[in-house]
Write an enzyme that holds these catalytic residues in place. Structure first.
Site, PDB file in Angstrom:
ATOM      1  CE1 TYR A 107      -3.595   2.624   0.665  1.00 21.21           C
ATOM      2  CE2 TYR A 107      -2.361   3.247   2.627  1.00 21.21           C
ATOM      3  CZ  TYR A 107      -3.378   3.496   1.727  1.00 21.21           C
ATOM      4  OH  TYR A 107      -4.178   4.608   1.888  1.00 21.21           O
ATOM      5  CG  ASP A 162       5.685   3.594   0.790  1.00 22.98           C
ATOM      6  OD1 ASP A 162       5.999   4.168   1.857  1.00 22.98           O
ATOM      7  OD2 ASP A 162       4.506   3.521   0.386  1.00 22.98           O
ATOM      8  CE  LYS A 190       1.217   4.889   8.399  1.00 25.15           C
ATOM      9  NZ  LYS A 190       1.119   4.026   7.240  1.00 25.15           N
TER      10      LYS A 190
HETATM   11  C1  LIG Z   1       0.470   4.533   5.872  1.00 18.45           C
HETATM   12  C2  LIG Z   1       1.179   4.287   4.596  1.00 18.45           C
HETATM   13  C3  LIG Z   1       1.060   5.158   3.498  1.00 18.45           C
HETATM   14  C4  LIG Z   1       0.066   6.290   3.480  1.00 18.45           C
HETATM   15  O1  LIG Z   1       0.357   7.254   4.433  1.00 18.45           O
HETATM   16  P1  LIG Z   1      -0.826   8.251   4.910  1.00 18.45           P
HETATM   17  O2  LIG Z   1      -0.124   9.186   5.833  1.00 18.45           O
HETATM   18  O3  LIG Z   1      -1.843   7.385   5.564  1.00 18.45           O
HETATM   19  O4  LIG Z   1      -1.351   8.916   3.697  1.00 18.45           O
HETATM   20  C5  LIG Z   1       1.862   4.945   2.389  1.00 18.45           C
HETATM   21  N1  LIG Z   1       2.715   3.915   2.351  1.00 18.45           N
HETATM   22  C6  LIG Z   1       2.851   3.056   3.370  1.00 18.45           C
HETATM   23  C7  LIG Z   1       3.840   1.946   3.267  1.00 18.45           C
HETATM   24  C8  LIG Z   1       2.075   3.191   4.513  1.00 18.45           C
HETATM   25  O5  LIG Z   1       2.188   2.302   5.506  1.00 18.45           O
END
Ligand SMILES: *Cc1c(COP(=O)(O)O)cnc(C)c1O
Length: 430
Positions: free
Chosen positions: A143, A238, A271
Protein backbone atom coordinates in the site's frame (compact mmCIF):
# COMPACT_ATOMS: atom_id res chain seq x y z
CA UNK A 1 -22.56 12.02 31.38
CA UNK A 2 -20.18 10.16 29.15
CA UNK A 3 -21.21 8.42 25.96
CA UNK A 4 -20.50 4.77 25.27
CA UNK A 5 -18.49 3.65 22.25
CA UNK A 6 -21.71 2.33 20.73
CA UNK A 7 -23.49 5.67 21.20
CA UNK A 8 -20.59 7.56 19.67
CA UNK A 9 -20.40 5.16 16.74
CA UNK A 10 -24.06 5.64 16.03
CA UNK A 11 -23.75 9.43 16.25
CA UNK A 12 -20.61 9.38 14.08
CA UNK A 13 -22.33 7.37 11.37
CA UNK A 14 -24.94 10.09 10.97
CA UNK A 15 -22.38 12.75 10.04
CA UNK A 16 -19.28 10.90 8.82
CA UNK A 17 -19.41 8.14 6.16
CA UNK A 18 -19.14 4.86 8.05
CA UNK A 19 -18.52 6.88 11.20
CA UNK A 20 -14.78 7.12 10.54
CA UNK A 21 -12.28 9.28 8.69
CA UNK A 22 -10.16 6.34 7.52
CA UNK A 23 -11.91 3.06 6.63
CA UNK A 24 -10.01 0.44 8.65
CA UNK A 25 -10.90 2.26 11.88
CA UNK A 26 -14.50 1.11 11.41
CA UNK A 27 -13.63 -2.51 12.44
CA UNK A 28 -15.37 -3.86 9.32
CA UNK A 29 -12.75 -6.61 8.92
CA UNK A 30 -13.14 -7.91 12.48
CA UNK A 31 -16.71 -6.83 13.23
CA UNK A 32 -17.92 -5.12 16.40
CA UNK A 33 -17.91 -1.54 17.64
CA UNK A 34 -14.83 0.61 17.15
CA UNK A 35 -13.41 2.12 20.31
CA UNK A 36 -13.60 5.90 20.42
CA UNK A 37 -10.37 7.08 21.99
CA UNK A 38 -10.54 9.85 24.54
CA UNK A 39 -6.86 10.14 25.46
CA UNK A 40 -3.55 8.32 25.55
CA UNK A 41 -0.51 8.18 27.77
CA UNK A 42 2.72 6.23 27.31
CA UNK A 43 1.85 2.75 25.95
CA UNK A 44 -1.86 3.10 26.78
CA UNK A 45 -4.95 4.45 25.11
CA UNK A 46 -8.23 5.06 26.95
CA UNK A 47 -11.60 4.83 25.26
CA UNK A 48 -14.70 6.95 25.79
CA UNK A 49 -15.89 4.52 28.48
CA UNK A 50 -12.67 4.95 30.44
CA UNK A 51 -11.34 1.49 29.59
CA UNK A 52 -7.56 1.24 29.25
CA UNK A 53 -5.82 -0.69 26.45
CA UNK A 54 -2.18 -1.50 25.86
CA UNK A 55 -1.69 0.09 22.46
CA UNK A 56 0.06 -1.91 19.70
CA UNK A 57 -1.09 0.35 16.89
CA UNK A 58 0.53 3.58 17.99
CA UNK A 59 -1.55 5.62 15.54
CA UNK A 60 -0.53 3.06 12.85
CA UNK A 61 3.14 3.62 13.49
CA UNK A 62 4.02 7.20 14.39
CA UNK A 63 4.00 6.90 18.19
CA UNK A 64 7.37 5.19 18.52
CA UNK A 65 8.05 7.00 21.81
CA UNK A 66 4.61 6.19 23.18
CA UNK A 67 1.97 8.84 23.77
CA UNK A 68 2.68 12.18 25.41
CA UNK A 69 6.47 11.92 25.57
CA UNK A 70 7.56 14.93 27.67
CA UNK A 71 10.29 16.20 25.29
CA UNK A 72 7.94 16.02 22.29
CA UNK A 73 5.09 17.62 24.19
CA UNK A 74 7.36 20.44 25.24
CA UNK A 75 8.59 21.05 21.66
CA UNK A 76 5.03 21.06 20.31
CA UNK A 77 3.76 23.44 22.99
CA UNK A 78 6.62 25.89 22.37
CA UNK A 79 6.12 25.75 18.61
CA UNK A 80 2.36 26.30 18.94
CA UNK A 81 2.97 29.48 20.92
CA UNK A 82 5.16 30.81 18.10
CA UNK A 83 2.50 30.27 15.45
CA UNK A 84 0.61 27.46 13.75
CA UNK A 85 1.44 28.05 10.12
CA UNK A 86 3.14 30.75 8.10
CA UNK A 87 3.15 29.55 4.49
CA UNK A 88 6.75 30.74 4.38
CA UNK A 89 10.03 28.94 5.00
CA UNK A 90 11.30 28.40 8.55
CA UNK A 91 14.62 27.41 10.10
CA UNK A 92 13.03 24.35 11.67
CA UNK A 93 12.34 22.86 8.24
CA UNK A 94 16.06 23.05 7.49
CA UNK A 95 16.88 21.42 10.82
CA UNK A 96 14.46 18.58 10.18
CA UNK A 97 15.73 18.08 6.62
CA UNK A 98 19.33 18.04 7.91
CA UNK A 99 18.40 15.53 10.58
CA UNK A 100 16.64 13.22 8.10
CA UNK A 101 19.49 13.39 5.57
CA UNK A 102 22.03 12.59 8.27
CA UNK A 103 20.11 9.39 9.04
CA UNK A 104 19.38 8.37 5.45
CA UNK A 105 22.57 8.57 3.38
CA UNK A 106 20.85 7.52 0.12
CA UNK A 107 19.25 10.99 0.00
CA UNK A 108 20.99 14.32 -0.69
CA UNK A 109 17.81 16.34 -0.50
CA UNK A 110 14.36 15.91 0.91
CA UNK A 111 11.03 17.65 0.53
CA UNK A 112 8.47 17.77 3.33
CA UNK A 113 4.78 17.13 2.75
CA UNK A 114 1.81 16.35 5.02
CA UNK A 115 0.89 12.69 4.49
CA UNK A 116 2.33 9.43 3.25
CA UNK A 117 -0.16 9.45 0.40
CA UNK A 118 1.09 12.83 -0.72
CA UNK A 119 4.72 11.76 -0.42
CA UNK A 120 4.22 8.58 -2.46
CA UNK A 121 2.17 10.38 -5.09
CA UNK A 122 4.82 13.09 -5.40
CA UNK A 123 7.64 10.52 -5.58
CA UNK A 124 5.81 8.86 -8.45
CA UNK A 125 5.44 12.12 -10.37
CA UNK A 126 9.08 12.90 -9.71
CA UNK A 127 10.17 9.48 -11.02
CA UNK A 128 8.09 9.94 -14.15
CA UNK A 129 9.32 13.50 -14.65
CA UNK A 130 12.95 12.59 -14.08
CA UNK A 131 12.94 9.60 -16.46
CA UNK A 132 10.47 10.87 -19.04
CA UNK A 133 8.74 7.47 -18.84
CA UNK A 134 5.18 6.60 -17.81
CA UNK A 135 5.01 3.01 -16.62
CA UNK A 136 5.37 2.14 -12.98
CA UNK A 137 5.59 -1.17 -11.17
CA UNK A 138 4.10 -1.96 -7.81
CA UNK A 139 3.57 -5.21 -5.92
CA UNK A 140 0.36 -6.89 -4.93
CA UNK A 141 -0.36 -6.31 -1.23
CA UNK A 142 1.81 -3.21 -0.90
CA UNK A 143 0.00 0.00 0.00
CA UNK A 144 1.39 3.36 -0.98
CA UNK A 145 -1.48 5.62 0.03
CA UNK A 146 -4.54 6.36 -2.05
CA UNK A 147 -3.24 8.20 -5.11
CA UNK A 148 -5.18 7.03 -8.19
CA UNK A 149 -2.27 5.41 -10.02
CA UNK A 150 -1.37 3.35 -6.94
CA UNK A 151 -4.85 2.00 -6.14
CA UNK A 152 -4.40 -0.96 -8.42
CA UNK A 153 -4.72 -4.70 -8.12
CA UNK A 154 -3.14 -7.31 -10.32
CA UNK A 155 -4.46 -7.73 -13.84
CA UNK A 156 -5.00 -11.04 -15.59
CA UNK A 157 -1.47 -11.32 -16.93
CA UNK A 158 1.84 -9.56 -17.14
CA UNK A 159 1.26 -8.16 -20.59
CA UNK A 160 -1.89 -6.48 -19.29
CA UNK A 161 -2.04 -3.73 -16.74
CA UNK A 162 -3.73 -3.56 -13.38
CA UNK A 163 -7.37 -2.94 -12.52
CA UNK A 164 -8.45 -0.11 -10.23
CA UNK A 165 -9.14 -1.27 -6.64
CA UNK A 166 -11.43 1.70 -6.11
CA UNK A 167 -14.42 3.11 -7.91
CA UNK A 168 -13.66 6.56 -9.24
CA UNK A 169 -10.30 5.55 -10.67
CA UNK A 170 -10.49 5.47 -14.48
CA UNK A 171 -8.90 2.49 -16.25
CA UNK A 172 -6.97 5.06 -18.23
CA UNK A 173 -5.24 6.29 -15.10
CA UNK A 174 -4.01 2.84 -14.08
CA UNK A 175 -3.11 1.65 -17.55
CA UNK A 176 0.50 2.57 -16.84
CA UNK A 177 0.64 0.62 -13.57
CA UNK A 178 2.04 -2.92 -13.67
CA UNK A 179 1.26 -5.04 -10.62
CA UNK A 180 3.55 -7.95 -9.78
CA UNK A 181 3.65 -10.61 -7.10
CA UNK A 182 5.87 -9.75 -4.14
CA UNK A 183 9.07 -11.81 -3.86
CA UNK A 184 8.58 -13.37 -7.31
CA UNK A 185 11.91 -13.00 -9.16
CA UNK A 186 10.75 -14.73 -12.35
CA UNK A 187 7.79 -12.36 -12.74
CA UNK A 188 10.03 -9.38 -12.07
CA UNK A 189 12.41 -10.45 -14.81
CA UNK A 190 9.58 -11.04 -17.23
CA UNK A 191 8.09 -7.60 -16.51
CA UNK A 192 11.45 -5.94 -17.12
CA UNK A 193 11.91 -7.82 -20.37
CA UNK A 194 8.48 -6.63 -21.53
CA UNK A 195 8.36 -3.07 -20.24
CA UNK A 196 11.79 -1.84 -19.06
CA UNK A 197 12.24 0.87 -21.69
CA UNK A 198 8.95 2.50 -20.67
CA UNK A 199 9.38 2.06 -16.90
CA UNK A 200 9.89 5.13 -14.71
CA UNK A 201 10.10 3.37 -11.37
CA UNK A 202 9.43 0.36 -9.23
CA UNK A 203 7.81 1.23 -5.92
CA UNK A 204 8.06 -1.21 -3.03
CA UNK A 205 7.47 -1.56 0.68
CA UNK A 206 10.79 -3.24 1.55
CA UNK A 207 9.25 -4.88 4.59
CA UNK A 208 5.58 -4.88 3.79
CA UNK A 209 3.53 -3.79 6.79
CA UNK A 210 0.36 -3.63 4.75
CA UNK A 211 0.51 -7.41 4.40
CA UNK A 212 0.99 -7.62 8.19
CA UNK A 213 4.71 -8.36 7.99
CA UNK A 214 6.31 -9.75 4.84
CA UNK A 215 9.96 -9.12 4.04
CA UNK A 216 11.30 -8.73 0.52
CA UNK A 217 13.79 -11.59 0.29
CA UNK A 218 17.44 -10.70 -0.23
CA UNK A 219 17.67 -12.45 -3.63
CA UNK A 220 14.52 -10.61 -4.74
CA UNK A 221 15.80 -7.22 -3.59
CA UNK A 222 19.24 -7.89 -5.09
CA UNK A 223 17.73 -8.71 -8.47
CA UNK A 224 15.35 -5.75 -8.28
CA UNK A 225 18.25 -3.37 -7.69
CA UNK A 226 20.29 -4.92 -10.54
CA UNK A 227 17.43 -4.69 -13.01
CA UNK A 228 16.56 -1.10 -12.07
CA UNK A 229 20.18 -0.01 -12.41
CA UNK A 230 20.65 -1.81 -15.72
CA UNK A 231 17.54 -0.27 -17.28
CA UNK A 232 17.65 3.22 -15.77
CA UNK A 233 14.49 2.55 -13.75
CA UNK A 234 14.29 4.37 -10.40
CA UNK A 235 13.88 2.18 -7.33
CA UNK A 236 11.46 3.88 -4.93
CA UNK A 237 11.43 2.64 -1.33
CA UNK A 238 8.18 3.38 0.41
CA UNK A 239 9.40 3.57 3.99
CA UNK A 240 6.36 5.38 5.34
CA UNK A 241 5.94 2.51 7.78
CA UNK A 242 9.46 1.08 8.07
CA UNK A 243 11.35 4.40 8.18
CA UNK A 244 12.85 5.10 11.64
CA UNK A 245 10.78 2.11 12.82
CA UNK A 246 12.61 -1.09 11.88
CA UNK A 247 15.98 0.65 12.37
CA UNK A 248 17.24 4.21 12.70
CA UNK A 249 18.21 4.20 9.01
CA UNK A 250 15.00 2.46 7.93
CA UNK A 251 14.71 -0.83 6.02
CA UNK A 252 17.24 0.44 3.48
CA UNK A 253 19.94 0.37 6.15
CA UNK A 254 19.15 -3.32 6.76
CA UNK A 255 19.34 -4.22 3.05
CA UNK A 256 22.55 -2.17 2.73
CA UNK A 257 24.11 -4.52 5.29
CA UNK A 258 23.03 -7.58 3.32
CA UNK A 259 23.57 -6.37 -0.26
CA UNK A 260 26.90 -4.60 -0.95
CA UNK A 261 26.45 -1.01 -2.13
CA UNK A 262 22.66 -1.21 -1.89
CA UNK A 263 20.60 2.01 -1.90
CA UNK A 264 17.21 3.01 -3.31
CA UNK A 265 16.98 5.99 -5.69
CA UNK A 266 14.02 7.70 -4.05
CA UNK A 267 12.72 7.17 -0.51
CA UNK A 268 9.34 7.99 0.95
CA UNK A 269 8.78 8.60 4.66
CA UNK A 270 5.84 9.41 6.92
CA UNK A 271 4.40 8.17 10.20
CA UNK A 272 7.40 8.21 12.63
CA UNK A 273 8.96 11.36 11.12
CA UNK A 274 5.91 13.34 12.21
CA UNK A 275 5.78 11.81 15.69
CA UNK A 276 1.96 11.83 15.41
CA UNK A 277 1.55 15.11 13.53
CA UNK A 278 0.73 15.33 9.79
CA UNK A 279 4.20 15.19 8.28
CA UNK A 280 5.82 13.08 5.57
CA UNK A 281 8.72 13.41 3.15
CA UNK A 282 10.33 12.14 -0.01
CA UNK A 283 13.91 12.50 -1.13
CA UNK A 284 16.74 11.20 -3.24
CA UNK A 285 19.94 12.16 -5.00
CA UNK A 286 20.49 15.82 -5.85
CA UNK A 287 20.13 15.35 -9.62
CA UNK A 288 16.72 13.70 -9.22
CA UNK A 289 15.46 16.20 -6.64
CA UNK A 290 16.56 19.08 -8.90
CA UNK A 291 13.69 18.08 -11.21
CA UNK A 292 11.20 19.44 -8.65
CA UNK A 293 9.66 22.91 -8.85
CA UNK A 294 10.92 25.60 -8.43
CA UNK A 295 14.22 24.19 -9.78
CA UNK A 296 12.79 21.85 -12.37
CA UNK A 297 9.66 21.01 -14.34
CA UNK A 298 7.98 18.58 -11.90
CA UNK A 299 5.30 20.48 -9.98
CA UNK A 300 4.65 19.75 -6.31
CA UNK A 301 3.42 22.05 -3.53
CA UNK A 302 1.52 22.26 -0.22
CA UNK A 303 -0.02 25.03 1.90
CA UNK A 304 0.79 23.20 5.12
CA UNK A 305 4.02 21.51 3.95
CA UNK A 306 6.76 21.88 6.55
CA UNK A 307 4.22 23.07 9.09
CA UNK A 308 6.03 24.58 12.09
CA UNK A 309 4.18 22.60 14.77
CA UNK A 310 4.48 19.32 12.86
CA UNK A 311 8.18 19.84 12.18
CA UNK A 312 8.76 20.59 15.89
CA UNK A 313 7.04 17.31 16.75
CA UNK A 314 9.02 15.37 14.15
CA UNK A 315 12.32 16.92 15.11
CA UNK A 316 11.84 16.21 18.82
CA UNK A 317 10.89 12.62 17.96
CA UNK A 318 13.93 12.10 15.71
CA UNK A 319 16.20 13.42 18.46
CA UNK A 320 14.83 10.98 21.03
CA UNK A 321 15.21 7.93 18.78
CA UNK A 322 18.89 8.72 18.21
CA UNK A 323 19.74 8.33 21.87
CA UNK A 324 22.22 5.49 22.48
CA UNK A 325 20.60 2.09 22.88
CA UNK A 326 17.15 3.24 21.75
CA UNK A 327 16.68 0.65 18.98
CA UNK A 328 18.37 -2.12 20.92
CA UNK A 329 15.86 -1.63 23.75
CA UNK A 330 12.92 -1.29 21.37
CA UNK A 331 13.93 -4.41 19.44
CA UNK A 332 14.33 -6.36 22.68
CA UNK A 333 10.80 -5.46 23.83
CA UNK A 334 9.36 -6.28 20.42
CA UNK A 335 11.21 -9.60 20.27
CA UNK A 336 9.93 -10.50 23.77
CA UNK A 337 6.42 -9.69 22.66
CA UNK A 338 6.45 -11.87 19.51
CA UNK A 339 8.32 -14.70 21.20
CA UNK A 340 5.71 -14.57 23.97
CA UNK A 341 2.88 -14.68 21.44
CA UNK A 342 4.49 -17.59 19.61
CA UNK A 343 5.06 -19.41 22.91
CA UNK A 344 1.44 -18.91 23.97
CA UNK A 345 0.24 -20.19 20.59
CA UNK A 346 2.48 -23.23 20.82
CA UNK A 347 1.22 -24.02 24.32
CA UNK A 348 -2.36 -23.74 23.03
CA UNK A 349 -1.57 -25.94 20.01
CA UNK A 350 -2.44 -23.14 17.58
CA UNK A 351 -0.23 -22.67 14.49
CA UNK A 352 1.30 -19.20 14.53
CA UNK A 353 4.19 -17.68 12.56
CA UNK A 354 5.80 -14.45 13.79
CA UNK A 355 8.43 -11.99 12.68
CA UNK A 356 9.72 -8.62 13.86
CA UNK A 357 12.33 -5.99 13.19
CA UNK A 358 13.08 -3.02 15.42
CA UNK A 359 9.73 -1.85 16.77
CA UNK A 360 7.52 -3.50 14.11
CA UNK A 361 6.05 -6.98 14.32
CA UNK A 362 3.70 -9.37 12.56
CA UNK A 363 1.96 -12.57 13.48
CA UNK A 364 -0.05 -14.92 11.29
CA UNK A 365 -2.29 -17.83 12.14
CA UNK A 366 -0.37 -20.09 9.79
CA UNK A 367 2.40 -22.65 10.14
CA UNK A 368 4.89 -20.57 8.19
CA UNK A 369 5.43 -16.94 7.28
CA UNK A 370 3.71 -15.92 4.03
CA UNK A 371 5.99 -14.56 1.27
CA UNK A 372 3.34 -12.81 -0.83
CA UNK A 373 -0.22 -11.55 -0.80
CA UNK A 374 -2.04 -14.75 -1.84
CA UNK A 375 -0.26 -16.54 1.02
CA UNK A 376 -1.34 -13.82 3.47
CA UNK A 377 -4.93 -14.27 2.27
CA UNK A 378 -4.62 -17.99 2.93
CA UNK A 379 -3.88 -17.52 6.66
CA UNK A 380 -6.64 -18.17 9.20
CA UNK A 381 -8.78 -15.01 9.19
CA UNK A 382 -11.51 -16.43 11.45
CA UNK A 383 -8.98 -17.28 14.09
CA UNK A 384 -7.42 -13.83 13.78
CA UNK A 385 -10.77 -12.11 14.26
CA UNK A 386 -11.58 -14.18 17.34
CA UNK A 387 -8.14 -13.49 18.76
CA UNK A 388 -8.45 -9.77 18.04
CA UNK A 389 -11.69 -9.49 20.00
CA UNK A 390 -10.51 -11.72 22.83
CA UNK A 391 -7.45 -9.47 23.20
CA UNK A 392 -9.53 -6.29 22.98
CA UNK A 393 -11.78 -7.60 25.77
CA UNK A 394 -8.64 -8.14 27.84
CA UNK A 395 -7.40 -4.59 27.27
CA UNK A 396 -4.94 -5.19 24.43
CA UNK A 397 -5.44 -3.08 21.30
CA UNK A 398 -4.10 -4.82 18.19
CA UNK A 399 -4.65 -3.66 14.60
CA UNK A 400 -8.26 -4.49 13.59
CA UNK A 401 -7.33 -6.47 10.46
CA UNK A 402 -4.90 -9.27 9.79
CA UNK A 403 -3.28 -7.26 7.00
CA UNK A 404 -1.70 -4.80 9.38
CA UNK A 405 1.62 -4.79 11.19
CA UNK A 406 1.83 -4.14 14.92
CA UNK A 407 4.05 -1.67 16.70
CA UNK A 408 5.76 -1.62 20.07
CA UNK A 409 6.84 1.74 21.48
CA UNK A 410 9.69 2.73 23.75
CA UNK A 411 7.07 3.37 26.43
CA UNK A 412 6.05 -0.32 26.60
CA UNK A 413 7.56 -1.71 29.80
CA UNK A 414 8.32 -5.37 30.53
CA UNK A 415 5.16 -5.68 32.63
CA UNK A 416 3.04 -4.38 29.70
CA UNK A 417 4.57 -7.05 27.47
CA UNK A 418 4.07 -9.72 30.15
CA UNK A 419 0.42 -8.68 30.59
CA UNK A 420 -0.05 -8.89 26.81
CA UNK A 421 1.38 -12.40 26.68
CA UNK A 422 -0.84 -13.50 29.59
CA UNK A 423 -3.84 -12.08 27.76
CA UNK A 424 -2.79 -13.92 24.59
CA UNK A 425 -2.48 -17.22 26.47
CA UNK A 426 -6.10 -16.83 27.63
CA UNK A 427 -7.34 -15.45 24.29
CA UNK A 428 -5.88 -18.40 22.38
CA UNK A 429 -8.06 -20.78 24.39
CA UNK A 430 -11.12 -19.22 22.78
C1 LIG B 1 0.47 4.53 5.87
C2 LIG B 1 1.18 4.29 4.60
C3 LIG B 1 1.06 5.16 3.50
C4 LIG B 1 0.07 6.29 3.48
O1 LIG B 1 0.36 7.25 4.43
P1 LIG B 1 -0.83 8.25 4.91
O2 LIG B 1 -0.12 9.19 5.83
O3 LIG B 1 -1.84 7.38 5.56
O4 LIG B 1 -1.35 8.92 3.70
C5 LIG B 1 1.86 4.95 2.39
N1 LIG B 1 2.72 3.92 2.35
C6 LIG B 1 2.85 3.06 3.37
C7 LIG B 1 3.84 1.95 3.27
C8 LIG B 1 2.08 3.19 4.51
O5 LIG B 1 2.19 2.30 5.51
Amino acid sequence: MTSTNAQLFERAQRVIPGGVNSPVRAFRAVGGTPRFIARAQGPYIFDAEGKRYIDYIGSWGPMILGHGHPAVLDAVQKAALEGFSFGAPTEREIELAEEILKLVPSMDQVRLVSSGTEAAMSALRLARGATGRNKIVKFEGCYHGHADALLVKAGSGLATFGNPTSAGVPDDVVKHTVVLEYNNVAQLEEAFSLHAVDMACVMIEPICGNMNFVRASVPFMTRLRELCTKHGVLLVFDEVMTGFRVALGGAQSLYAKLIPGFAPDISVFGKVIGGGMPLAAFGGRRAVMAQLAPLGPVYQAGTLSGNPVATACGLATLREIQKPGFYEALATSTRKMVDGLAGAAKAAGVPMATDCEGGMFGFFFASELPQNYPAVLATDKERFNRFFHAMLDRGVYLAPALYEAGFVSAAHRPDDIAATIDAAAQALQS
